[in-house]
Design a protein around this motif. Structure first.
Motif, PDB file in Angstrom:
ATOM      1  N   LYS A   1       0.819  -1.219   0.000  1.00  0.00           N
ATOM      2  CA  LYS A   1       0.000   0.000   0.000  1.00  0.00           C
ATOM      3  C   LYS A   1       0.852   1.269   0.000  1.00  0.00           C
ATOM      4  O   LYS A   1       0.390   2.345   0.393  1.00  0.00           O
ATOM      5  CB  LYS A   1      -0.929   0.048   1.217  1.00  0.00           C
ATOM      6  CG  LYS A   1      -1.719  -1.224   1.474  1.00  0.00           C
ATOM      7  CD  LYS A   1      -2.736  -1.495   0.411  1.00  0.00           C
ATOM      8  CE  LYS A   1      -3.606  -2.713   0.793  1.00  0.00           C
ATOM      9  NZ  LYS A   1      -4.587  -3.028  -0.254  1.00  0.00           N
ATOM     10  N   ILE A   2       2.088   1.165  -0.476  1.00  0.00           N
ATOM     11  CA  ILE A   2       2.963   2.339  -0.439  1.00  0.00           C
ATOM     12  C   ILE A   2       2.472   3.455  -1.346  1.00  0.00           C
ATOM     13  O   ILE A   2       2.600   4.637  -1.027  1.00  0.00           O
ATOM     14  CB  ILE A   2       4.420   1.952  -0.789  1.00  0.00           C
ATOM     15  CG1 ILE A   2       5.344   3.164  -0.570  1.00  0.00           C
ATOM     16  CG2 ILE A   2       4.538   1.402  -2.202  1.00  0.00           C
ATOM     17  CD1 ILE A   2       6.806   2.865  -0.731  1.00  0.00           C
ATOM     18  N   MET A   3       1.856   3.084  -2.469  1.00  0.00           N
ATOM     19  CA  MET A   3       1.386   4.128  -3.385  1.00  0.00           C
ATOM     20  C   MET A   3       0.247   4.925  -2.759  1.00  0.00           C
ATOM     21  O   MET A   3       0.167   6.157  -2.918  1.00  0.00           O
ATOM     22  CB  MET A   3       0.942   3.499  -4.701  1.00  0.00           C
ATOM     23  CG  MET A   3       2.095   3.036  -5.580  1.00  0.00           C
ATOM     24  SD  MET A   3       3.244   4.373  -6.006  1.00  0.00           S
ATOM     25  CE  MET A   3       2.184   5.484  -6.923  1.00  0.00           C
ATOM     26  N   ASP A   4      -0.630   4.247  -2.042  1.00  0.00           N
ATOM     27  CA  ASP A   4      -1.711   4.971  -1.366  1.00  0.00           C
ATOM     28  C   ASP A   4      -1.140   5.938  -0.341  1.00  0.00           C
ATOM     29  O   ASP A   4      -1.613   7.082  -0.192  1.00  0.00           O
ATOM     30  CB  ASP A   4      -2.646   3.978  -0.678  1.00  0.00           C
ATOM     31  CG  ASP A   4      -3.364   3.096  -1.684  1.00  0.00           C
ATOM     32  OD1 ASP A   4      -3.472   3.498  -2.865  1.00  0.00           O
ATOM     33  OD2 ASP A   4      -3.822   1.999  -1.292  1.00  0.00           O
ATOM     34  N   PHE A   5      -0.124   5.498   0.402  1.00  0.00           N
ATOM     35  CA  PHE A   5       0.500   6.358   1.397  1.00  0.00           C
ATOM     36  C   PHE A   5       1.173   7.558   0.745  1.00  0.00           C
ATOM     37  O   PHE A   5       1.010   8.703   1.204  1.00  0.00           O
ATOM     38  CB  PHE A   5       1.525   5.549   2.198  1.00  0.00           C
ATOM     39  CG  PHE A   5       2.344   6.376   3.138  1.00  0.00           C
ATOM     40  CD1 PHE A   5       1.838   6.781   4.375  1.00  0.00           C
ATOM     41  CD2 PHE A   5       3.635   6.785   2.792  1.00  0.00           C
ATOM     42  CE1 PHE A   5       2.602   7.554   5.231  1.00  0.00           C
ATOM     43  CE2 PHE A   5       4.390   7.558   3.649  1.00  0.00           C
ATOM     44  CZ  PHE A   5       3.875   7.945   4.882  1.00  0.00           C
TER      45      PHE A   5
ATOM     46  N   LYS B   1       0.595   8.956  -2.166  1.00  0.00           N
ATOM     47  CA  LYS B   1      -0.367   9.889  -2.770  1.00  0.00           C
ATOM     48  C   LYS B   1      -0.968  10.819  -1.732  1.00  0.00           C
ATOM     49  O   LYS B   1      -1.315  11.978  -2.038  1.00  0.00           O
ATOM     50  CB  LYS B   1      -1.465   9.095  -3.463  1.00  0.00           C
ATOM     51  CG  LYS B   1      -1.023   8.441  -4.761  1.00  0.00           C
ATOM     52  CD  LYS B   1      -2.149   7.622  -5.373  1.00  0.00           C
ATOM     53  CE  LYS B   1      -1.690   6.925  -6.653  1.00  0.00           C
ATOM     54  NZ  LYS B   1      -2.752   6.090  -7.257  1.00  0.00           N
ATOM     55  N   SER B   2      -1.063  10.328  -0.515  1.00  0.00           N
ATOM     56  CA  SER B   2      -1.638  11.168   0.543  1.00  0.00           C
ATOM     57  C   SER B   2      -0.589  12.022   1.244  1.00  0.00           C
ATOM     58  O   SER B   2      -0.940  12.991   1.924  1.00  0.00           O
ATOM     59  CB  SER B   2      -2.348  10.290   1.572  1.00  0.00           C
ATOM     60  OG  SER B   2      -1.406   9.438   2.223  1.00  0.00           O
ATOM     61  N   GLN B   3       0.678  11.687   1.086  1.00  0.00           N
ATOM     62  CA  GLN B   3       1.728  12.380   1.822  1.00  0.00           C
ATOM     63  C   GLN B   3       2.676  13.176   0.935  1.00  0.00           C
ATOM     64  O   GLN B   3       3.105  14.269   1.318  1.00  0.00           O
ATOM     65  CB  GLN B   3       2.561  11.358   2.622  1.00  0.00           C
ATOM     66  CG  GLN B   3       1.769  10.585   3.661  1.00  0.00           C
ATOM     67  CD  GLN B   3       1.264  11.468   4.783  1.00  0.00           C
ATOM     68  OE1 GLN B   3       1.935  12.429   5.186  1.00  0.00           O
ATOM     69  NE2 GLN B   3       0.063  11.181   5.292  1.00  0.00           N
TER      70      GLN B   3
ATOM     71  N   VAL C   1       5.224  14.194  -5.177  1.00  0.00           N
ATOM     72  CA  VAL C   1       6.448  14.019  -5.964  1.00  0.00           C
ATOM     73  C   VAL C   1       6.920  12.569  -5.883  1.00  0.00           C
ATOM     74  O   VAL C   1       7.223  11.925  -6.897  1.00  0.00           O
ATOM     75  CB  VAL C   1       7.559  14.969  -5.464  1.00  0.00           C
ATOM     76  CG1 VAL C   1       8.881  14.667  -6.178  1.00  0.00           C
ATOM     77  CG2 VAL C   1       7.160  16.415  -5.688  1.00  0.00           C
ATOM     78  N   SER C   2       6.987  12.045  -4.662  1.00  0.00           N
ATOM     79  CA  SER C   2       7.441  10.664  -4.488  1.00  0.00           C
ATOM     80  C   SER C   2       6.478   9.686  -5.140  1.00  0.00           C
ATOM     81  O   SER C   2       6.894   8.678  -5.734  1.00  0.00           O
ATOM     82  CB  SER C   2       7.577  10.346  -2.989  1.00  0.00           C
ATOM     83  OG  SER C   2       8.558  11.160  -2.399  1.00  0.00           O
ATOM     84  N   ALA C   3       5.193   9.955  -5.022  1.00  0.00           N
ATOM     85  CA  ALA C   3       4.195   9.076  -5.638  1.00  0.00           C
ATOM     86  C   ALA C   3       4.367   9.047  -7.151  1.00  0.00           C
ATOM     87  O   ALA C   3       4.309   7.978  -7.780  1.00  0.00           O
ATOM     88  CB  ALA C   3       2.793   9.528  -5.262  1.00  0.00           C
ATOM     89  N   ASN C   4       4.576  10.216  -7.757  1.00  0.00           N
ATOM     90  CA  ASN C   4       4.744  10.268  -9.217  1.00  0.00           C
ATOM     91  C   ASN C   4       6.022   9.556  -9.655  1.00  0.00           C
ATOM     92  O   ASN C   4       6.034   8.819 -10.653  1.00  0.00           O
ATOM     93  CB  ASN C   4       4.767  11.726  -9.687  1.00  0.00           C
ATOM     94  CG  ASN C   4       3.414  12.396  -9.539  1.00  0.00           C
ATOM     95  OD1 ASN C   4       2.373  11.712  -9.527  1.00  0.00           O
ATOM     96  ND2 ASN C   4       3.405  13.719  -9.410  1.00  0.00           N
ATOM     97  N   ILE C   5       7.091   9.800  -8.901  1.00  0.00           N
ATOM     98  CA  ILE C   5       8.372   9.169  -9.257  1.00  0.00           C
ATOM     99  C   ILE C   5       8.276   7.650  -9.147  1.00  0.00           C
ATOM    100  O   ILE C   5       8.674   6.911 -10.051  1.00  0.00           O
ATOM    101  CB  ILE C   5       9.504   9.696  -8.352  1.00  0.00           C
ATOM    102  CG1 ILE C   5       9.791  11.169  -8.649  1.00  0.00           C
ATOM    103  CG2 ILE C   5      10.774   8.855  -8.541  1.00  0.00           C
ATOM    104  CD1 ILE C   5      10.374  11.435 -10.016  1.00  0.00           C
ATOM    105  N   LEU C   6       7.725   7.158  -8.016  1.00  0.00           N
ATOM    106  CA  LEU C   6       7.614   5.710  -7.837  1.00  0.00           C
ATOM    107  C   LEU C   6       6.635   5.109  -8.840  1.00  0.00           C
ATOM    108  O   LEU C   6       6.861   4.007  -9.354  1.00  0.00           O
ATOM    109  CB  LEU C   6       7.176   5.389  -6.409  1.00  0.00           C
ATOM    110  CG  LEU C   6       7.133   3.897  -6.051  1.00  0.00           C
ATOM    111  CD1 LEU C   6       8.502   3.244  -6.264  1.00  0.00           C
ATOM    112  CD2 LEU C   6       6.678   3.685  -4.611  1.00  0.00           C
ATOM    113  N   GLY C   7       5.569   5.846  -9.150  1.00  0.00           N
ATOM    114  CA  GLY C   7       4.615   5.361 -10.150  1.00  0.00           C
ATOM    115  C   GLY C   7       5.268   5.235 -11.512  1.00  0.00           C
ATOM    116  O   GLY C   7       5.036   4.254 -12.242  1.00  0.00           O
ATOM    117  N   ASP C   8       6.089   6.235 -11.875  1.00  0.00           N
ATOM    118  CA  ASP C   8       6.805   6.155 -13.154  1.00  0.00           C
ATOM    119  C   ASP C   8       7.803   4.992 -13.155  1.00  0.00           C
ATOM    120  O   ASP C   8       7.980   4.306 -14.181  1.00  0.00           O
ATOM    121  CB  ASP C   8       7.546   7.467 -13.422  1.00  0.00           C
ATOM    122  CG  ASP C   8       6.586   8.622 -13.711  1.00  0.00           C
ATOM    123  OD1 ASP C   8       5.404   8.334 -14.040  1.00  0.00           O
ATOM    124  OD2 ASP C   8       7.008   9.784 -13.597  1.00  0.00           O
TER     125      ASP C   8
END
Length: 739
Positions: free
Chosen positions: A270-274, A276-278, A281-288
């Motif tokens: 569930k790291i992406m959910d975390f 996206k809420s926090q 930038v990190s969410a976009n980088i990890l998603g890419d």
């Protein structure tokens, strides 16, 4: 983003695909499971394994507290050997087999399939490097392609063999050995049987990457299911993605090329959910990064360069950006970006073995075999070899192009696998030959075959063929003869000599077996061996009581003395019996009459010219019996005289005919008349042939006296007295004829 994965099983590698072997308990620690070898312990002094000779304790050679001199003799032509005691009145023999031979149906199938692969290579079994003229690049490419496909099929057959026996609890040790073998073969296939046959570079790279991933993950089966479950089932309240163990797991899966499993771990955490809420930038980088991993390029080096350029750009962007997450989590994410970007220090940091690190350099640094040795040195500098595992050193040698050195390791695990590997490597031209020309001088054809004068491939193939010939499992004999026949390293004369040596030892039992042996003799022009086979078959049939079939085979073997002796023994038995022998085949042969039981075609195949000649005395004796039983005394007398006058009738058989027929039926009966001609013929035979000093005649007379019924004792105790009695009776018969 795919649907959330809640089952730990979904995060594991495909066990059926990689098929690694896992053993729990003592066997996992290296203990040998010896149920399949009947091992009962280890000798306290020598440390040698102790095997049971018999399953029944009551049949053991020596009981407890008994002493004796126990001997063991190896059989030079079979796996069954013999043990025995040398003490007086100890005559029992204890057959015993050398442990380690696999006679299972599954192994026979594996050996047969592997032989078919090697046999189908035809001219590709030989490596030839063109040195003059126009170099045919297309043939070289075709040659490599054929061998690569053959090696792939070879590994597949070994996989099938392991699958067929892996659930047998008595074969755990055997499966472990085969697993080591297949790990070595997977490495060999990756490094030397992938990149040199396909014109399409993308196909070659895809095969190489998939093979590399298979090798690394099949070698040890890491990470284990229990380890993954332990990471995701923590007792504290810390999110799993905030732990170092979680990121080690993810990076370990990435290092091994298990992209789906690594992405599954990220999704389950569930790291992406975390993020996206926090931290957007990190969410976009990890998603890419996840999107790039989902599209990892295995099709070409050019595509890989473009993919890596995007990964490096992503990593650089993240390094220069401000984030709202804690330092540790940011470091974990950045380490993963550095890892997939091919950062050497991170690849070495997160790998736990040299082969993980070695594979990761191909996956994320520069995918080229030209840097193979550099990658290996870097990997070994951080993660040394585990010397308790034979396959690790063997794989290192493969990467260093030292193929020759892996063959003893494979031979210790399975000779069939070792021999086939050597043959394919020899055909590929990658097997070094350390033999000097001076070592290639041997005397004798068989010596040349069993010594490595043509390299280790020839040596192992021939050794494997001889091992198959030493076993009682006849289904693998055609493979053994086939290996010797198609050997590209030996001359025809060497092959012929070798086949002539081993073929007579074939454990035949059916007519099909005999036909196969004779077909081999015909193909290799071995008439002497064919005769030897007929002699062996004749001896076997004789022991079983099949007299006529035995004589037929002895005739075909050219053993005419044996045929003659057998015919006279039949003759002797019938004389003592006083009637024809109760043998339908024999009587059909001498009368040349077929019946419903013995077809004419079968009679023709059984009877040889030698048999017709040697059985002729019995044929006359048979007619004599028929005439006697019919009351045709004159005819029976003439037939008996024909036997007495037979030029080649042995002296002791002349005596036998006199004592059993002529004397009791014609001479000792007053009312039976003999004409002058018959009397004179009888006298002439006796004068010429009856020898009272002949040892065989004396022994024969003793036997006749022993078999003489007590109430019909008409024969004197001494042979000389009998001779005089016969002459006297003939004189009386002659006088009666003139009166």
């Amino acid at each position: 983003m795919t649907e959330t994965l809640d089952n730990t099983q979904d995060l594991l590698m495909d066990v059926d695909k990689y098929n690694f072997w896992e053993v729990e308990g003592e066997d996992a620690a290296g203990e040998v499971n010896s149920k399949d070898m009947d091992m009962v312990g280890v000798d306290e002094k020598s440390g040698a394994p102790v095997f049971r000779l018999t399953d029944n304790n009551d049949e053991q050679p020596l009981n407890e507290n008994e002493n004796g001199n126990f001997k063991f003799k190896m059989n030079t032509i079979a796996t069954e050997n013999m043990a025995y005691l040398t003490e007086k009145d100890k005559y029992k023999l204890y057959p015993s087999k050398v442990p380690g031979y696999d006679n299972s149906r599954e192994y026979s199938s594996y050996v047969s399939k592997v032989f078919e692969l090697y046999n189908d290579l035809d001219e590709h079994r030989v490596y030839s490097a063109p040195t003059i003229g126009i170099i045919n690049k297309s043939y070289a490419r075709e040659h490599n392609y054929v061998l690569n496909v053959a090696f792939e099929s070879f590994v597949t057959e070994l996989n099938f063999f392991i699958e067929s026996i892996k659930n047998d609890p008595n074969l755990i040790n055997r499966v472990l050995q085969l697993e080591e073998s297949i790990t070595i073969l997977n490495c060999l296939k990756t490094i030397h049987f992938t990149f040199d046959s396909l014109q399409n570079e993308s196909d070659s790279r895809e095969q190489f990457v998939n093979s590399l991933i298979d090798w690394v993950n099949r070698s040890d089966g890491e990470p284990k299911e229990e380890y993954i479950e332990q990471i995701f089932t923590r007792n504290d309240n810390i999110e799993v993605f905030n732990t170092l163990q979680f990121w080690k797991l993810v990076n370990k899966l990435l290092l091994r090329g298990l992209f789906e499993q690594a992405l599954g771990c990220l999704e389950r955490s569930k790291i992406m959910d975390f993020l996206k809420s926090q931290c957007e930038v990190s969410a976009n980088i990890l998603g890419d990064a996840i999107a790039l991993l989902e599209q990892y390029p295995i099709d070409s080096s050019e595509t890989f360069r473009e993919w890596k350029f995007m990964v490096l750009g992503l990593q650089q962007t993240y390094s220069n950006s401000n984030t709202k997450i804690t330092g540790e989590l940011r470091d974990y994410i950045e380490d993963t970006l550095l890892l997939i970007g091919g950062n050497q220090s991170k690849l070495l940091q997160y790998s736990s073995t040299w082969y993980e690190a070695y594979a990761s350099f191909y996956l994320y640094y520069i995918p080229t075999l030209e840097l193979s040795h550099d990658y290996l040195e870097l990997a070994l500098s951080t993660h040394p070899l585990d010397l308790t595992k034979n396959w690790e050193q063997a794989c290192v040698n493969i990467i260093n192009n030292k193929i020759y050195s892996i063959l003893p390791v494979l031979e210790s695990l399975d000779l069939c696998t070792a021999a086939t590997t050597a043959a394919l490597c020899e055909a590929k031209g990658i097997l070094e030959n350390f033999l000097d020309d001076d070592t290639k001088t041997f005397k004798g054809n068989v010596d040349k075959l069993v010594t490595p004068v043509h390299g280790m491939a020839s040596y192992l193939l021939n050794q494997f063929a001889f091992e198959l010939c030493s076993q009682e499992e006849k289904t693998l004999w055609p493979v053994a003869i086939g290996l010797i026949s198609i050997s590209p390293f030996e001359s025809a004369s060497v092959k012929r000599t070798t086949i002539s040596e081993v073929l007579p030892r074939f454990p035949f039992s059916t007519n099909d077996d005999i036909e196969w042996m004779l077909a081999v003799c015909a193909k290799w022009r071995l008439p002497k061996i064919a005769k030897k086979i007929y002699k062996i078959l004749g001896s076997k049939l004789q022991a079983e009581g099949n007299v006529i079939e035995s004589m037929t085979n002895f005739s075909k073997a050219g053993e005419f003395d044996i045929v003659k002796n057998q015919s006279w023994l039949l003759f002797e038995e019938a004389v003592f019996k006083g009637e024809p022998l109760d043998d339908v085949v024999l009587n059909s042969v001498i009368t040349n009459n077929s019946n419903n039981i013995i077809p004419g075609e079968l009679l023709d195949s059984l009877v040889t010219n030698a048999m017709r000649q040697t059985l002729s005395p019995y044929a006359v004796l048979y007619e004599f019996f028929q005439a006697k039983f019919a009351g045709e005394w004159e005819k029976s007398l003439q037939l008996l005289l024909a036997l007495l006058e037979f030029e080649f009738l042995p002296k002791h058989y002349l005596l036998l005919l006199l004592t059993k027929f002529l004397f009791p039926l014609y001479l000792n009966v007053d009312n039976v008349k003999m004409d002058e001609s018959s009397i004179l013929r009888s006298i002439n035979c006796i004068n010429k042939k009856l020898d009272c000093e002949d040892d065989k005649s004396k022994k024969m007379y003793e036997v006749v006296l022993e078999k003489q019924p007590s109430k019909f004792k008409i024969l004197p105790a001494d042979l000389s007295q009998f001779s005089n009695m016969v002459r006297e009776r003939l004189s009386i018969k002659l006088c009666q004829e003139f009166m």
